[in-house]
Design an enzyme around this catalytic site. Structure first.
Site, PDB file in Angstrom:
ATOM      1  N   ALA A  56      -1.151  -7.921   5.975  1.00 60.29           N
ATOM      2  CA  ALA A  56      -0.537  -8.678   4.883  1.00 60.29           C
ATOM      3  C   ALA A  56       0.970  -8.483   4.943  1.00 60.29           C
ATOM      4  O   ALA A  56       1.460  -7.357   5.013  1.00 60.29           O
ATOM      5  CB  ALA A  56      -1.074  -8.196   3.535  1.00 60.29           C
TER       6      ALA A  56
ATOM      7  N   ALA B  13       5.255  -5.138   7.398  1.00 64.65           N
ATOM      8  CA  ALA B  13       3.928  -5.237   6.796  1.00 64.65           C
ATOM      9  C   ALA B  13       3.930  -4.579   5.421  1.00 64.65           C
ATOM     10  O   ALA B  13       4.588  -3.566   5.211  1.00 64.65           O
ATOM     11  CB  ALA B  13       2.874  -4.562   7.677  1.00 64.65           C
ATOM     12  N   ASP B  14       3.195  -5.185   4.521  1.00 56.89           N
ATOM     13  CA  ASP B  14       2.994  -4.572   3.209  1.00 56.89           C
ATOM     14  C   ASP B  14       1.658  -3.834   3.143  1.00 56.89           C
ATOM     15  O   ASP B  14       1.518  -2.887   2.387  1.00 56.89           O
ATOM     16  CB  ASP B  14       3.060  -5.640   2.117  1.00 56.89           C
ATOM     17  CG  ASP B  14       4.486  -6.079   1.848  1.00 56.89           C
ATOM     18  OD1 ASP B  14       5.079  -5.569   0.898  1.00 56.89           O
ATOM     19  OD2 ASP B  14       5.013  -6.905   2.613  1.00 56.89           O
ATOM     20  N   ARG B  15       0.708  -4.278   3.953  1.00 57.58           N
ATOM     21  CA  ARG B  15      -0.577  -3.567   4.029  1.00 57.58           C
ATOM     22  C   ARG B  15      -1.281  -3.979   5.313  1.00 57.58           C
ATOM     23  O   ARG B  15      -1.359  -5.166   5.630  1.00 57.58           O
ATOM     24  CB  ARG B  15      -1.452  -3.877   2.810  1.00 57.58           C
ATOM     25  CG  ARG B  15      -2.691  -2.986   2.690  1.00 57.58           C
ATOM     26  CD  ARG B  15      -3.474  -3.306   1.417  1.00 57.58           C
ATOM     27  NE  ARG B  15      -2.759  -2.952   0.213  1.00 57.58           N
ATOM     28  CZ  ARG B  15      -3.130  -1.998  -0.644  1.00 57.58           C
ATOM     29  NH1 ARG B  15      -4.215  -1.285  -0.408  1.00 57.58           N
ATOM     30  NH2 ARG B  15      -2.438  -1.767  -1.738  1.00 57.58           N
TER      31      ARG B  15
ATOM     32  N   VAL C 158       0.820  -1.211   0.000  1.00 57.17           N
ATOM     33  CA  VAL C 158       0.000   0.000   0.000  1.00 57.17           C
ATOM     34  C   VAL C 158       0.856   1.265   0.000  1.00 57.17           C
ATOM     35  O   VAL C 158       0.411   2.324  -0.455  1.00 57.17           O
ATOM     36  CB  VAL C 158      -0.968  -0.001   1.203  1.00 57.17           C
ATOM     37  CG1 VAL C 158      -0.219   0.167   2.509  1.00 57.17           C
ATOM     38  CG2 VAL C 158      -2.027   1.087   1.052  1.00 57.17           C
TER      39      VAL C 158
END
Length: 372
Positions: free
Chosen positions: A263, A253-255, A101
């Site tokens: 995620a 975290a990526d999102r 994100v």
């Protein structure tokens, strides 16, 4: 290769008009920087994982376009055309890695910057381009400061919740250090802060198959910075916890959805389940730009699936084939860890903890710390 004042590894080397990205596919055996001349080069570098890690992806994308426009010898169009050009390029860059994100958030903020520049009676395209370049450069500087704040808040939290605040061993997954950010790192930044304070007994890092970001990148950073560390197989994490060798697990975290579902690299969910079973706190460390308040839960997060070669071949798909011919492959890049398994989310503005109902109220936290 070191930033000023320390010996931290740098994945992004930028100066006005020039961008070089460390080719992380070749680490730890070879250190090679690739010249990025435009948004197309940036898109390829992100998609092919020359650069990876949600914060680093966003900054590399923004700067690749900054380099492209800074080297224009002339632009045939109006200031409105310049805005349209930049917006189209940003949308293109966002398509390189859809799950992270930070990239979409950076593009949105940069679009607002150039829209404001146009609204302020910028008559020349160069004025639009200049506003864009300055904003992209600011993102690079802000990320390092953000990471160091995460390290401070995170180390304090882990020490407060540890049985022995002066002797901690921490397990991490994937790579969340200076190679995944503009510098210092998120989850690995917390580990770095604990080491600086003299309380880190040992850092454990997983291999992080199939692309081996842990064995290739995190181990490389830990050795480079002389942090006591041990590499384990992904499948050894439960046994390590059962032996009582882990005081806390921390990942990036990526999102992050508005309810705290997170995620992150595939295998994170498994670690969270193991930690829960063994009574070990599981933390997420990420900047607020990784939070997507438009998503009510992790069920709405789009999970990228990567090439089958990463499983069929050695060296994350770049080496010789080892899998049986004809076998099918499922290779999701990420999984989603439910908020119920997460003890706290560490940001640059503080730690998001659960309320009396044992749920995260990230929206209220974000409004409180940002005033928005």
């Amino acid at each position: 290769m070191s930033s000023e004042g320390d010996t931290t590894l740098k994945s992004i080397c930028y100066k006005p008009g020039s961008l070089q990205l460390l080719d992380q596919r070749k680490l730890p055996l070879e250190t090679t920087y690739l010249e990025i001349r435009d948004a197309a080069d940036g898109w390829s570098a992100i998609q092919e994982m020359v650069v990876r890690g949600a914060p680093a992806i966003a900054i590399a994308a923004a700067l690749s376009l900054a380099v492209e426009v800074s080297n224009f010898t002339g632009f045939d169009g109006s200031s409105s055309d310049a805005v349209a050009f930049l917006e189209k390029k940003l949308d293109y860059l966002v398509s390189s890695r859809p799950t992270a994100v930070n990239l979409a958030d950076a593009a949105l903020k940069l679009k607002q910057v150039i829209a404001n520049a146009l609204a302020s009676s910028a008559l020349e395209p160069n004025s639009i381009f200049k506003a864009y370049i300055e904003a992209a450069e600011n993102m690079l500087e802000d990320d390092v400061a953000s990471n160091k704040a995460i390290g401070t808040f995170g180390s304090s939290l882990l020490r407060q919740q540890a049985k022995n605040p002066d002797k901690l061993s921490v397990l991490t997954h994937c790579n969340t250090g200076s190679l995944a950010t503009a510098g210092y790192g998120t989850a690995l930044g917390v580990i770095r802060a604990l080491h600086t304070q003299g309380v880190l007994e040992r850092a454990y890092c997983t291999e992080t198959r199939p692309f081996n970001q842990g064995s290739r990148l995190t181990a490389f950073e830990l050795v480079h910075e002389k942090i006591p560390a041990t590499l384990i197989a992904d499948s050894a994490a439960a046994a390590l916890m059962k032996d009582g060798r882990v005081d806390g697990v921390i990942v990036g975290a990526d999102r992050v959805a508005s309810n705290g579902d997170t995620a992150n690299k595939i295998g994170t969910y498994s670690l969270a389940l193991c930690a829960k079973h063994h009574g070990i706190p599981f933390y997420v460390a990420a900047p607020l730009t990784s939070v997507d308040l438009s998503l009510s839960s992790g069920k709405e997060i789009v999970i990228e699936e990567r090439t089958a070669k990463e499983l069929l071949n050695t060296h994350g798909g770049l080496g010789e084939r080892i899998a049986a011919p004809g076998i099918s492959v499922w290779n999701p890049a990420f999984d989603v860890t439910p908020a119920e398994l997460i003890a706290g989310i560490i940001t640059e503005k503080g730690v998001i903890t659960k309320n009396d109902n044992d749920v995260f109220d990230i929206s209220s936290f974000a409004k409180k710390v940002t005033g928005k």
